[in-house]
Design an enzyme around this catalytic site. Sequence first.
Site, short mmCIF file in Angstrom:
data_model
loop_
_atom_site.label_atom_id
_atom_site.label_comp_id
_atom_site.label_asym_id
_atom_site.label_seq_id
_atom_site.Cartn_x
_atom_site.Cartn_y
_atom_site.Cartn_z
N ASN A 156 -11.40 -9.04 2.89
CA ASN A 156 -10.80 -7.86 3.49
C ASN A 156 -11.79 -6.70 3.50
O ASN A 156 -12.60 -6.55 2.59
CB ASN A 156 -9.51 -7.47 2.73
CG ASN A 156 -9.74 -6.40 1.68
OD1 ASN A 156 -9.79 -5.21 1.98
ND2 ASN A 156 -9.88 -6.84 0.43
N ASN A 198 -9.36 3.83 -8.76
CA ASN A 198 -10.13 2.78 -8.10
C ASN A 198 -11.48 3.33 -7.68
O ASN A 198 -11.57 4.16 -6.79
CB ASN A 198 -9.34 2.28 -6.87
CG ASN A 198 -9.99 1.08 -6.20
OD1 ASN A 198 -11.13 0.73 -6.49
ND2 ASN A 198 -9.27 0.46 -5.29
N ASN A 241 -11.73 -5.94 -9.36
CA ASN A 241 -11.51 -5.80 -7.93
C ASN A 241 -12.11 -7.01 -7.20
O ASN A 241 -12.47 -8.00 -7.83
CB ASN A 241 -12.16 -4.49 -7.44
CG ASN A 241 -11.43 -3.84 -6.29
OD1 ASN A 241 -11.01 -4.53 -5.36
ND2 ASN A 241 -11.26 -2.53 -6.33
N PHE A 299 -8.81 1.21 2.60
CA PHE A 299 -7.78 2.12 2.07
C PHE A 299 -6.88 2.67 3.18
O PHE A 299 -6.61 3.88 3.23
CB PHE A 299 -8.42 3.29 1.32
CG PHE A 299 -9.10 2.93 0.03
CD1 PHE A 299 -8.95 1.69 -0.57
CD2 PHE A 299 -9.91 3.87 -0.61
CE1 PHE A 299 -9.58 1.38 -1.76
CE2 PHE A 299 -10.54 3.58 -1.81
CZ PHE A 299 -10.39 2.34 -2.38
N LYS A 326 0.81 -1.22 0.00
CA LYS A 326 0.00 0.00 0.00
C LYS A 326 0.84 1.27 0.00
O LYS A 326 0.40 2.31 -0.49
CB LYS A 326 -0.94 0.01 1.21
CG LYS A 326 -2.01 -1.07 1.17
CD LYS A 326 -2.88 -1.03 2.40
CE LYS A 326 -3.98 -2.08 2.33
NZ LYS A 326 -4.98 -1.79 1.30
N ASN A 374 -15.19 -1.28 0.31
CA ASN A 374 -14.89 -0.96 1.70
C ASN A 374 -14.85 0.52 2.03
O ASN A 374 -14.52 0.90 3.15
CB ASN A 374 -13.56 -1.61 2.09
CG ASN A 374 -13.60 -3.12 1.93
OD1 ASN A 374 -14.58 -3.75 2.31
ND2 ASN A 374 -12.56 -3.69 1.34
N THR A 375 -15.17 1.38 1.06
CA THR A 375 -15.30 2.81 1.29
C THR A 375 -16.73 3.21 0.95
O THR A 375 -17.16 3.03 -0.20
CB THR A 375 -14.30 3.62 0.43
OG1 THR A 375 -12.97 3.27 0.82
CG2 THR A 375 -14.52 5.12 0.61
N GLY A 426 -8.64 -14.25 -8.65
CA GLY A 426 -8.67 -15.70 -8.72
C GLY A 426 -7.51 -16.32 -9.45
O GLY A 426 -7.59 -17.48 -9.88
N SER A 445 -13.74 -0.54 -4.91
CA SER A 445 -13.59 -1.21 -3.62
C SER A 445 -14.92 -1.19 -2.88
O SER A 445 -15.60 -0.16 -2.85
CB SER A 445 -12.52 -0.52 -2.77
OG SER A 445 -12.56 -1.00 -1.44
N LYS A 469 -10.24 0.82 -12.53
CA LYS A 469 -10.43 -0.52 -11.98
C LYS A 469 -11.90 -0.72 -11.64
O LYS A 469 -12.50 0.09 -10.94
CB LYS A 469 -9.57 -0.72 -10.74
CG LYS A 469 -9.59 -2.16 -10.20
CD LYS A 469 -8.51 -2.36 -9.16
CE LYS A 469 -8.42 -3.83 -8.72
NZ LYS A 469 -7.29 -4.07 -7.80
#
Length: 346
Positions: free
Chosen positions: A114, A178, A244, A118, A69, A183-184, A298, A181, A215
């Site tokens: 996960n 991005n 993603n 970020f 990161k 997660n935001t 994958g 994701s 992405k």
Amino acid sequence: MYPFIFRTFFVPMDAEVAHHVVVPVIRAFGVWPIAPVLRAFTRPAPALRTEALGLVFDSPFGVAAGFDKNVKMTAGLHALGFGHVEVGTVTAIAQEGNPKPRLFRLVPDRALVNRMGFNNDGAAAVARRLEKARRRRRRAVIGVNIGKSRVVDVADATDDYLVSTRLLAPLADYLVVNVSSPNTPGLRGLQAVETLRPLLAAVHEAAGATPLLVKIAPDLPDDEVQAIARLAVDLGLAGIVATNTTIARDGLVTDPAKIEAAGAGGLSGAPLRARALEVLRVVRAAVPAEFCVIAAGGVETAADVQERLDAGATLVQGYSGFIFRGPLWARQINRGLAARRGARAS
């Protein structure tokens, strides 16, 4: 040897703690005199050299965003045989990410969940490390993945992305926006074409000559994937990263109680393989032959990587496989790809 180490030492350890344990080890791999000795053992065969995005990659196989990161392991990952490292996700404002625990292994599925959120040191700090990393005479291609700062409202996302772009694009070999994701909060909503168009147009202009990619999520329906692919081409972007992590939990064999305990977040690893491959094919069918498509999701074996290349990927990335395969993973992939190409040539 590594499977024994994984089962004995890493499986009982919190997944994020285990990651932090290996960071200094991988960093050490990139330091003289270790790096040149290791690189002699892991260097990809010349037949794997790949030209894309106006760059030359030692191998089509690289590390996906999320593993490094903060630009701390690029030299070590290059020494291990990866052709490129996509660092980040980086945000304009440094942030700690979501509450811990936030990274979980689903070992029977060879998968990760996960919800990191970020966590990173911020664009200014990452820019300083990138500048240092670029001075290395021999290095991997370094892409930079940028995302929205959590404290910034979605309505102000473009300005936030532009802060990161102006700091990082001049130092990146390529830049990735991005918007996928899980997660935001609100981030995936930016994938709607009417919202995505002005964001990508602004970032593209600010990025200048640096190749820009976007992405996307595997959870988009095919028609929306096609629409984003057409948008990327229309705006003159250099490529798309597909895909993603997924919010789906279909077909998992891990104990349901363990899956429930892991909770929300993006699923990566083997269960993502089929859908990521489908999205790759949808994207490739919608873009010109010269358009760069980076496949991720994958991927664990040389056969998986070759399958993505055969389906039209320009480059391929992995992350979760590193956890299950260990530090010689890139070497295994590269040797397998070289053997396959030798067999095809004979």
